[in-house]
Motif scaffolding. Structure first.
Motif, PDB file in Angstrom:
ATOM      1  N   VAL A  48       0.840  -1.205   0.000  1.00 31.34           N
ATOM      2  CA  VAL A  48       0.000   0.000   0.000  1.00 31.34           C
ATOM      3  C   VAL A  48       0.869   1.246   0.000  1.00 31.34           C
ATOM      4  CG1 VAL A  48      -1.719   1.326   1.289  1.00 31.34           C
ATOM      5  CG2 VAL A  48      -1.924  -1.157   1.141  1.00 31.34           C
ATOM      6  N   LYS A  49       1.892   1.254   0.858  1.00 31.75           N
ATOM      7  CA  LYS A  49       2.782   2.413   0.925  1.00 31.75           C
ATOM      8  C   LYS A  49       3.504   2.639  -0.405  1.00 31.75           C
ATOM      9  CE  LYS A  49       3.751   2.663   5.884  1.00 31.75           C
ATOM     10  NZ  LYS A  49       4.812   2.655   6.924  1.00 31.75           N
ATOM     11  N   ALA A  50       3.843   1.549  -1.088  1.00 32.75           N
ATOM     12  CA  ALA A  50       4.502   1.690  -2.391  1.00 32.75           C
ATOM     13  C   ALA A  50       3.574   2.363  -3.395  1.00 32.75           C
ATOM     14  CB  ALA A  50       4.930   0.314  -2.901  1.00 32.75           C
ATOM     15  N   ARG A  51       2.292   2.006  -3.358  1.00 30.42           N
ATOM     16  CA  ARG A  51       1.325   2.644  -4.257  1.00 30.42           C
ATOM     17  C   ARG A  51       1.154   4.128  -3.909  1.00 30.42           C
ATOM     18  NH1 ARG A  51       1.631  -1.931  -6.162  1.00 30.42           N
ATOM     19  NH2 ARG A  51      -0.044  -3.108  -7.184  1.00 30.42           N
ATOM     20  N   LEU A  52       1.284   4.439  -2.621  1.00 27.91           N
ATOM     21  CA  LEU A  52       1.085   5.822  -2.145  1.00 27.91           C
ATOM     22  C   LEU A  52       2.420   6.519  -1.904  1.00 27.91           C
ATOM     23  CD1 LEU A  52      -1.835   5.133   0.386  1.00 27.91           C
ATOM     24  CD2 LEU A  52      -2.029   6.025  -1.939  1.00 27.91           C
ATOM     25  N   SER A  53       3.417   6.174  -2.668  1.00 22.71           N
ATOM     26  CA  SER A  53       4.761   6.715  -2.459  1.00 22.71           C
ATOM     27  C   SER A  53       4.851   8.198  -2.779  1.00 22.71           C
ATOM     28  CB  SER A  53       5.769   5.944  -3.318  1.00 22.71           C
ATOM     29  OG  SER A  53       5.435   6.043  -4.703  1.00 22.71           O
ATOM     30  N   ASN A  54       3.859   8.744  -3.450  1.00 25.02           N
ATOM     31  CA  ASN A  54       3.855  10.178  -3.719  1.00 25.02           C
ATOM     32  C   ASN A  54       3.696  10.987  -2.431  1.00 25.02           C
ATOM     33  OD1 ASN A  54       3.990  12.105  -5.961  1.00 25.02           O
ATOM     34  ND2 ASN A  54       1.957  12.753  -5.283  1.00 25.02           N
ATOM     35  N   TRP A  55       3.273  10.287  -1.351  1.00 20.91           N
ATOM     36  CA  TRP A  55       3.121  10.909  -0.034  1.00 20.91           C
ATOM     37  C   TRP A  55       4.066  10.163   0.907  1.00 20.91           C
ATOM     38  CZ3 TRP A  55      -0.618   9.538  -3.494  1.00 20.91           C
ATOM     39  CH2 TRP A  55      -1.366  10.574  -4.039  1.00 20.91           C
ATOM     40  N   PRO A  56       5.321  10.582   0.994  1.00 20.05           N
ATOM     41  CA  PRO A  56       6.351   9.791   1.675  1.00 20.05           C
ATOM     42  C   PRO A  56       6.217   9.743   3.191  1.00 20.05           C
ATOM     43  CG  PRO A  56       7.238  11.896   0.950  1.00 20.05           C
ATOM     44  CD  PRO A  56       5.872  11.799   0.363  1.00 20.05           C
ATOM     45  N   HIS A  57       5.498  10.691   3.781  1.00 17.53           N
ATOM     46  CA  HIS A  57       5.344  10.724   5.234  1.00 17.53           C
ATOM     47  C   HIS A  57       3.980  10.118   5.587  1.00 17.53           C
ATOM     48  CE1 HIS A  57       8.818  13.424   5.312  1.00 17.53           C
ATOM     49  NE2 HIS A  57       8.238  14.078   4.313  1.00 17.53           N
ATOM     50  N   SER A  58       3.974   9.120   6.419  1.00 22.79           N
ATOM     51  CA  SER A  58       2.725   8.442   6.757  1.00 22.79           C
ATOM     52  C   SER A  58       2.625   8.180   8.242  1.00 22.79           C
ATOM     53  CB  SER A  58       2.591   7.121   5.985  1.00 22.79           C
ATOM     54  OG  SER A  58       3.630   6.225   6.340  1.00 22.79           O
ATOM     55  N   LEU A  59       1.387   8.058   8.705  1.00 21.96           N
ATOM     56  CA  LEU A  59       1.111   7.755  10.103  1.00 21.96           C
ATOM     57  C   LEU A  59      -0.094   6.820  10.147  1.00 21.96           C
ATOM     58  CD1 LEU A  59       1.744   8.297  13.097  1.00 21.96           C
ATOM     59  CD2 LEU A  59       0.130  10.202  13.000  1.00 21.96           C
ATOM     60  N   ILE A  60       0.127   5.622  10.683  1.00 24.04           N
ATOM     61  CA  ILE A  60      -0.935   4.621  10.784  1.00 24.04           C
ATOM     62  C   ILE A  60      -0.921   4.107  12.221  1.00 24.04           C
ATOM     63  CG2 ILE A  60      -1.899   2.496   9.811  1.00 24.04           C
ATOM     64  CD1 ILE A  60       0.002   3.011   7.382  1.00 24.04           C
ATOM     65  N   PRO A  61      -1.671   4.740  13.104  1.00 25.46           N
ATOM     66  CA  PRO A  61      -1.578   4.395  14.527  1.00 25.46           C
ATOM     67  C   PRO A  61      -2.226   3.049  14.849  1.00 25.46           C
ATOM     68  CG  PRO A  61      -3.300   6.021  14.184  1.00 25.46           C
ATOM     69  CD  PRO A  61      -2.608   5.838  12.866  1.00 25.46           C
ATOM     70  N   TYR A  62      -1.636   2.366  15.817  1.00 23.74           N
ATOM     71  CA  TYR A  62      -2.173   1.107  16.315  1.00 23.74           C
ATOM     72  C   TYR A  62      -2.328   1.224  17.828  1.00 23.74           C
ATOM     73  CZ  TYR A  62      -0.979  -0.859  11.768  1.00 23.74           C
ATOM     74  OH  TYR A  62      -0.900  -1.099  10.418  1.00 23.74           O
TER      75      TYR A  62
END
Length: 363
Positions: free
Chosen positions: A153-167
């Motif tokens: 998923v992150k590879a598909r959304l690589s145009n947005w390099p900063h991500s936060l997915i809280p658990y």
């Protein structure tokens, strides 16, 4: 009974029904200011408000064609809900081009990308958001599958390099939230709610030296679609009618319980919004119409509805129920100026995304 008597009886019944319908519809204007714990019936009126307004319009046309002043009763009920109507319709048109120096934020309940194991849906969403020049993506129901894990998923959304997915370490699984950004994420917090899989989060994002606090939310799920399917199944199988009655009561009780949960979640979220020291954007799937107590509580006095400040046309965000439901939002604080706001019809989820472009107001 003669024809004249029948005609008079029909007339009086029509007048009575017109008055009752108008009275109930006017109650919809009060929904936003009264908690579901105070008057249990009001949230149901708020939920039915789109249909009630359409019925009043039909009744007004009926009386107008008969040249009866009772048409004004239905029109008063419609105008009395102008606050709601202004949240689903705004005059104007979309700008022809994207202005310079805008920040574009998108909120989208992606419904786990349709549980697509090949990533086609995720790729199409990424391509669309890239074409819209989105800077920040706030995603709800961010689920992944074994054949298409998080790294993919992150590879598909690589145009947005900063991500936060809280658990969370709690045993209760959450309906996952995620934020993807072109700009660095400096700080964050996950907000969980008692006895609920739904949650909220905030994160501080450094946009070219200016900090903005973004809230991503998925408030208590109504589960109206699933419960509606259950009720329809019971009705087809139940010949005596008892099972149908029980299923309907369970549906209403479930809706009532979720009204109360959303109200409490909205109050909790309101406290976090008021404590924000930065310009603020509040995004997400509220599972609530603009008539609701939850919507008005989250809005408070600090925020503005992005659709009301810069939207255009008719606004809905849930693709089913005859396009009558606007339940996804982007709200903003006064430090931000709305430039454009729209919700395109996409087929990748049961929701449409909401996209807003804002500018920082010069100090």
């Amino acid at each position: 009974m003669g024809k004249r008597a029948v005609s008079r009886l029909f007339y009086y019944l029509s007048v009575a029904l017109t008055l009752i319908l108008a009275f109930i519809t006017l109650g919809g204007a009060l929904v936003g200011s009264v908690s579901s714990n105070s008057l249990a019936l009001l949230p149901f009126i708020g939920l039915a408000l789109p249909l009630l307004l359409l019925l009043n319009l039909a009744v007004a046309l009926y009386w107008a064609l008969r040249w009866r002043y009772w048409a004004f009763v239905s029109l008063i009920a419609i105008v009395g809900n102008w606050g709601y109507l202004s949240c689903i319709f705004q005059p104007g048109s979309q700008p022809e081009s994207i202005p310079a120096d805008v920040l574009t934020i998108a909120s989208y309940n992606v419904d786990s990308f349709g549980w697509d194991p090949y990533g086609h849906s995720c790729q199409q969403v990424a391509d669309y958001m890239k074409n819209q020049q989105a800077d920040i993506l706030c995603l709800q129901e961010f689920g992944t599958v074994y054949d298409f894990p998080l790294d993919s998923v992150k590879a598909r959304l690589s145009n947005w390099p900063h991500s936060l997915i809280p658990y969370t370490a709690d045993s209760l699984p959450l309906l996952q939230l995620a934020v993807f950004s072109k700009y660095p994420i400096k700080a964050s917090r996950l907000i969980t709610y008692p006895e609920s899989k739904n949650c909220s989060m905030w994160c501080d994002i450094d946009v070219k030296g200016k900090t903005i606090r973004v809230f991503n939310n998925h408030l208590q799920t109504t589960e109206a679609s699933r419960n509606k399917r259950k009720l329809e199944t019971v009705m087809r199988q139940d010949e005596g009618g008892y099972g149908t009655e029980v299923a309907a009561i369970r549906l209403l009780n479930g809706l009532k319980e979720n009204f109360g949960k959303r109200a409490l979640q909205a109050k909790t979220l309101r406290g976090f919004i008021d404590a924000s020291p930065y310009p603020t954007l509040v995004c997400g799937d509220f599972n609530s119409l603009p008539s609701s107590y939850a919507y008005h509580t989250v809005m408070g006095k600090r925020l503005k509805d992005g659709f009301k400040t810069c939207g255009h046309g008719y606004m809905y965000t849930f693709r089913y129920f005859k396009h009558l439901l606007r339940i996804d939002y982007v709200l903003h604080s006064k430090e931000l100026k709305g430039v454009d706001y729209f919700s395109p019809e996409l087929e990748y989820s049961d929701h449409n995304p909401v996209i807003m472009r804002v500018k920082f107001i010069a100090e």
